[in-house]
Design a protein around this motif. Structure first.
Motif, PDB file in Angstrom:
ATOM      1  N   UNK A   5       0.831  -1.205   0.000  1.00 16.55           N
ATOM      2  CA  UNK A   5       0.000   0.000   0.000  1.00 16.55           C
ATOM      3  C   UNK A   5       0.864   1.253   0.000  1.00 16.55           C
ATOM      4  N   UNK A   6       1.999   1.189   0.664  1.00 18.46           N
ATOM      5  CA  UNK A   6       2.883   2.358   0.632  1.00 18.46           C
ATOM      6  C   UNK A   6       3.386   2.636  -0.770  1.00 18.46           C
ATOM      7  N   UNK A   7       3.789   1.567  -1.467  1.00 16.60           N
ATOM      8  CA  UNK A   7       4.219   1.762  -2.850  1.00 16.60           C
ATOM      9  C   UNK A   7       3.078   2.304  -3.703  1.00 16.60           C
ATOM     10  N   UNK A   8       1.875   1.775  -3.490  1.00 16.67           N
ATOM     11  CA  UNK A   8       0.735   2.263  -4.261  1.00 16.67           C
ATOM     12  C   UNK A   8       0.477   3.745  -3.979  1.00 16.67           C
ATOM     13  N   UNK A   9       0.586   4.143  -2.708  1.00 14.46           N
ATOM     14  CA  UNK A   9       0.393   5.553  -2.383  1.00 14.46           C
ATOM     15  C   UNK A   9       1.484   6.419  -2.998  1.00 14.46           C
ATOM     16  N   UNK A  10       2.718   5.943  -2.950  1.00 14.63           N
ATOM     17  CA  UNK A  10       3.801   6.717  -3.555  1.00 14.63           C
ATOM     18  C   UNK A  10       3.571   6.876  -5.054  1.00 14.63           C
ATOM     19  N   UNK A  11       3.299   5.761  -5.724  1.00 10.91           N
ATOM     20  CA  UNK A  11       3.098   5.822  -7.170  1.00 10.91           C
ATOM     21  C   UNK A  11       1.848   6.633  -7.523  1.00 10.91           C
ATOM     22  N   UNK A 187      -7.030   5.503 -11.182  1.00  9.51           N
ATOM     23  CA  UNK A 187      -6.614   4.349 -11.971  1.00  9.51           C
ATOM     24  C   UNK A 187      -5.154   4.006 -11.705  1.00  9.51           C
ATOM     25  N   UNK A 188      -4.314   5.041 -11.557  1.00  6.48           N
ATOM     26  CA  UNK A 188      -2.900   4.786 -11.278  1.00  6.48           C
ATOM     27  C   UNK A 188      -2.732   4.105  -9.920  1.00  6.48           C
ATOM     28  N   UNK A 189      -3.529   4.517  -8.930  1.00  5.38           N
ATOM     29  CA  UNK A 189      -3.440   3.895  -7.616  1.00  5.38           C
ATOM     30  C   UNK A 189      -3.836   2.418  -7.687  1.00  5.38           C
ATOM     31  N   UNK A 191      -3.778   0.487 -10.351  1.00  4.21           N
ATOM     32  CA  UNK A 191      -2.739  -0.228 -11.098  1.00  4.21           C
ATOM     33  C   UNK A 191      -1.489  -0.415 -10.247  1.00  4.21           C
ATOM     34  N   UNK A 192      -1.155   0.603  -9.429  1.00  2.17           N
ATOM     35  CA  UNK A 192       0.026   0.487  -8.566  1.00  2.17           C
ATOM     36  C   UNK A 192      -0.162  -0.608  -7.534  1.00  2.17           C
ATOM     37  N   UNK A 193      -1.392  -0.734  -6.989  1.00  6.52           N
ATOM     38  CA  UNK A 193      -1.648  -1.810  -6.024  1.00  6.52           C
ATOM     39  C   UNK A 193      -1.465  -3.174  -6.677  1.00  6.52           C
ATOM     40  N   UNK A 194      -1.998  -3.325  -7.889  1.00  6.54           N
ATOM     41  CA  UNK A 194      -1.874  -4.613  -8.570  1.00  6.54           C
ATOM     42  C   UNK A 194      -0.423  -4.899  -8.950  1.00  6.54           C
ATOM     43  N   UNK A 195       0.261  -3.892  -9.495  1.00  9.82           N
ATOM     44  CA  UNK A 195       1.659  -4.105  -9.899  1.00  9.82           C
ATOM     45  C   UNK A 195       2.558  -4.335  -8.697  1.00  9.82           C
ATOM     46  N   UNK A 196       2.317  -3.591  -7.614  1.00 10.44           N
ATOM     47  CA  UNK A 196       3.128  -3.791  -6.413  1.00 10.44           C
ATOM     48  C   UNK A 196       2.910  -5.187  -5.847  1.00 10.44           C
ATOM     49  N   UNK A 197       1.646  -5.643  -5.869  1.00 11.01           N
ATOM     50  CA  UNK A 197       1.381  -7.004  -5.392  1.00 11.01           C
ATOM     51  C   UNK A 197       2.094  -8.047  -6.225  1.00 11.01           C
ATOM     52  N   UNK A 198       2.092  -7.825  -7.545  1.00 15.48           N
ATOM     53  CA  UNK A 198       2.787  -8.787  -8.413  1.00 15.48           C
ATOM     54  C   UNK A 198       4.292  -8.706  -8.237  1.00 15.48           C
ATOM     55  N   UNK A 199       4.807  -7.475  -8.097  1.00 14.45           N
ATOM     56  CA  UNK A 199       6.252  -7.321  -7.941  1.00 14.45           C
ATOM     57  C   UNK A 199       6.737  -7.877  -6.612  1.00 14.45           C
ATOM     58  N   UNK A 200       5.897  -7.773  -5.582  1.00 11.88           N
ATOM     59  CA  UNK A 200       6.291  -8.246  -4.253  1.00 11.88           C
ATOM     60  C   UNK A 200       5.913  -9.702  -4.006  1.00 11.88           C
TER      61      UNK A 200
END
Length: 493
Positions: A5-11, A187-189, A191-200
Motif C-alpha cells: 500500500x505504501x508503494x501504491x500511495x507513492x506511485x 486508476x494509477x493507484x 494499477x500500482x496496487x496490482x503491480x506492487x502485489x505482483x512485484x512483491x
C-alpha cells in the motif's frame, strides 16, 4: 502499513502530481489560446476598419466600413472627441456603455485567471496604440474591449466581443481536466496496487517459506526462483543459499550432538560397569579389583579429555577470541618436539629445517596445535617409522610441516578428516580411544591465527600436515622484541 500500500500511495501520489501538472499546463495553453485568438481578432478588426475610415469627414462616410463584419461576434463603435457615438456596426447595440478614454488611460489585464497566465502568450503583450479592457453587461456576461485612437483626430474606435461562449467552454474544460486528474490518479493507484502485489510476490514467497521453516524446522525447503534476474530474483537466490547453509549447519549440529552423546556414553558406560562390578563383588581378587579400577581410571581420563575438547569447540563456536602476543615459533616447535619424544613408541624423530620465525598469537594454543599433529603422526606410524618436523619462512608466512611414514589416509576419507568425530575405519582400529576432535581443533587454532592447516596423504606412504601462519606485524617490521612465557600444554589423546 504494508509496503504494497505504501508503494501504491507513492506511485499514486506521483502520478497525481504528474497528471495535475500536465493537465494544468494543457488547460492553461488551451484557455489562453482561445482568449488570445479573440484579442488578436479584435485588434485585427480595429486596425482594418481604421485604415478604411481614417480621414473620413462625416458619420455617413463611416457607415460603409462599419457595416461589414470585421470579425465573428465583433461589434464596432466610433466615438467622437467628446465621447459621443459617431457611428457603430449593426450589432453594437448589445455592447454595454463604455468610456474609451478611461480604457486608454487604465487598460485592464487579460481576461483569464492567473493560472492561465503561466502559459506562453500567442500574441504580443504590447497592444500597440490601442488598449484592451473588460466590462460586464447587465446580464452578468463579460465583454472584451479594444480601443484604438484614430489617426489625426480625437476619435476612438471600439471593437468589442462577448466572452460568454469562451467562458462557458473554459469552465467545461476546467471541470473535465479536474475529472481527468482524479480519474487518472485513481486508476494509477489501482494499477500500482496490482503491480506492487505482483512485484512483491517473491517477497511473499520468501515470507511464507521462512514462516514454514520456523514452524517445521525443515531447512530443506527452497524458494522458487523465476527467470527474471532482478533484485528480487537475486534476493530469492541468496535466500536459498542461506537456507542451504543453515541446512548444512543444522545437520552438522545434529550429527555433532549425536556423535558427542555416543562418545560420552562409551566411557561413562565403562566406568559404571566397573564400579558396579566392584560393588557387587567386594571380595573379588586384588588383581581383578586393580584391573577394574585401572580401566575405570583410563575411561575417566578419556572422558576428561573429551569434555575438554568439547569445551574448546564450544568456545570456538561461541567466537571466544584468543590472546595475542609475539611468539617465537621456533622455540615452540622445539618445546613440542621435546614433549612428543616421550610419546614415541620407537619412531624416529628428525628435524628437516628450523628457521627462526615470530608470529602473533597464543603460545598455548600453538603448542596444542603442534602436539595434535605430532600425536596423530605417532599414533598412525609404526614403531619402525619416522616422523619429520620442519619450520621455514616463506615470504610473510611461517610454514610448519609434520611428515610421517604411517598408514596414510584414503582418498575418500581425506575430505572429511576435519569433520568433528570423523575417523576412518583404519584410524578407529589403530586408536580406539581417540575422539575424532583433534584435527577440527587444530584447524580452528590455525584459522584463529589467520593461517590454514592442510593435509596431503597417500595410503601406506604417510601423511604431510602443513600449517601456514602469517608472520607478526612487528616481526615483519623488524622492530621490538617480546619474551614468551614458557607454558606447557598436555598432549591430546
Amino acid at each position: 502499513m504494508p509496503i504494497r500500500w505504501r508503494l501504491a500511495l507513492y506511485y499514486g501520489g506521483l502520478a497525481f502530481l504528474c497528471c495535475a501538472m500536465v493537465t494544468m499546463a494543457a488547460y492553461a495553453a488551451h484557455t489562453r489560446a482561445h482568449y488570445d485568438d479573440l484579442d488578436r481578432a479584435l485588434r485585427s478588426a480595429a486596425e482594418h476598419v481604421v485604415e478604411e475610415y481614417t480621414g473620413a469627414g462625416s458619420s455617413a462616410d463611416l457607415a460603409g466600413p462599419l457595416a461589414v463584419p470585421a470579425a465573428p461576434d465583433a461589434a464596432l463603435r466610433v466615438y467622437g472627441p467628446g465621447g459621443q457615438v459617431l457611428a457603430e456596426s449593426p450589432s453594437a447595440g448589445l455592447v454595454p456603455p463604455v468610456d474609451p478614454g478611461a480604457i486608454i488611460a487604465r487598460p485592464s489585464g487579460p481576461p483569464f485567471d492567473p493560472v492561465v497566465r503561466l502559459a506562453p502568450a500567442l500574441i504580443s503583450e504590447d497592444p500597440g496604440r490601442g488598449a484592451f479592457g473588460l466590462t460586464t453587461g447587465p446580464d452578468g456576461h463579460r465583454w472584451r474591449l479594444y480601443v484604438l485612437p484614430t489617426d489625426g483626430s480625437a476619435r476612438f474606435l471600439l471593437a468589442a466581443a462577448p466572452l460568454e461562449r469562451i467562458d462557458a467552454s473554459v469552465a467545461r474544460f476546467r471541470l473535465l481536466v479536474a475529472l481527468l486528474v482524479v480519474a487518472g490518479a485513481g486508476l494509477t493507484f489501482v494499477a500500482a496496487v496490482l503491480l506492487a502485489g505482483r512485484a512483491l510476490r517473491p517477497v511473499a514467497a520468501l515470507t511464507e517459506t521462512a514462516a514454514a521453516i520456523a514452524r517445521s524446522r525443515g531447512f530443506d525447503r527452497r524458494v522458487a526462483v523465476g527467470p527474471q534476474q532482478d533484485e528480487l530474483g537475486r534476493l530469492a537466490a541468496t535466500f536459498n543459499e542461506m537456507l542451504a547453509s543453515l541446512e548444512r549447519a543444522y545437520r552438522s549440529e545434529q550429527r555433532f550432538v549425536s556423535d558427542a552423546s555416543h562418545e560420552l556414553r562409551a566411557p561413562l558406560t565403562a566406568i559404571q560397569a566397573n564400579l558396579e562390578l566392584l560393588e557387587r563383588r567386594p571380595n573379588m581378587p586384588t588383581s581383578e579389583q586393580q584391573e577394574a579400577v585401572g580401566e575405570a581410571a583410563r575411561e575417566a581420563r578419556r572422558l576428561a579429555v573429551l569434555v575438554a575438547d568439547l569445551l574448546m569447540l564450544a568456545r570456538a563456536d561461541a567466537g571466544v577470541p584468543l590472546r595475542r602476543q609475539l611468539v617465537e615459533l621456533d622455540r615452540v616447535v622445539l618445546d613440542v618436539l621435546g614433549e612428543a619424544r616421550h610419546l614415541a613408541r620407537g619412531q624416529r624423530f628428525d628435524v628437516a629445517k628450523l628457521e627462526p620465525a615470530l608470529v602473533e598469537g597464543d603460545p598455548d594454543r600453538l603448542r596444542q596445535l603442534l602436539l595434535i599433529l605430532l600425536d596423530n603422526a605417532l599414533k598412525y606410524t609404526p614403531p619402525t617409522g619416522q616422523v619429520t618436523l620442519g619450520l621455514s619462512r616463506n615470504g610473510t608466512a611461517a610454514e610448519v610441516t609434520v611428515r610421517d611414514t604411517g598408514v596414510g589416509i584414503a582418498a575418500h576419507d581425506l575430505p572429511h578428516v576435519f569433520e568433528r568425530f570423523y575417523r576412518a575405519d583404519p584410524a578407529r582400529a589403530r586408536d580406539p580411544s581417540g575422539t575424532g576432535l583433534g584435527l577440527p581443533i587444530a584447524r580452528w587454532i590455525a584459522e584463529q591465527h589467520g593461517g590454514e592447516l592442510t593435509l596431503a596423504s597417500e595410503p601406506e606412504k604417510g601423511t604431510i600436515a602443513t600449517v601456514r601462519l602469517p608472520v607478526g606485524a612487528r616481526a615483519r617490521a623488524g622492530t621490538g622484541t617480546q619474551t614468551m612465557a614458557d607454558h606447557r600444554t598436555s598432549p591430546p589423546p
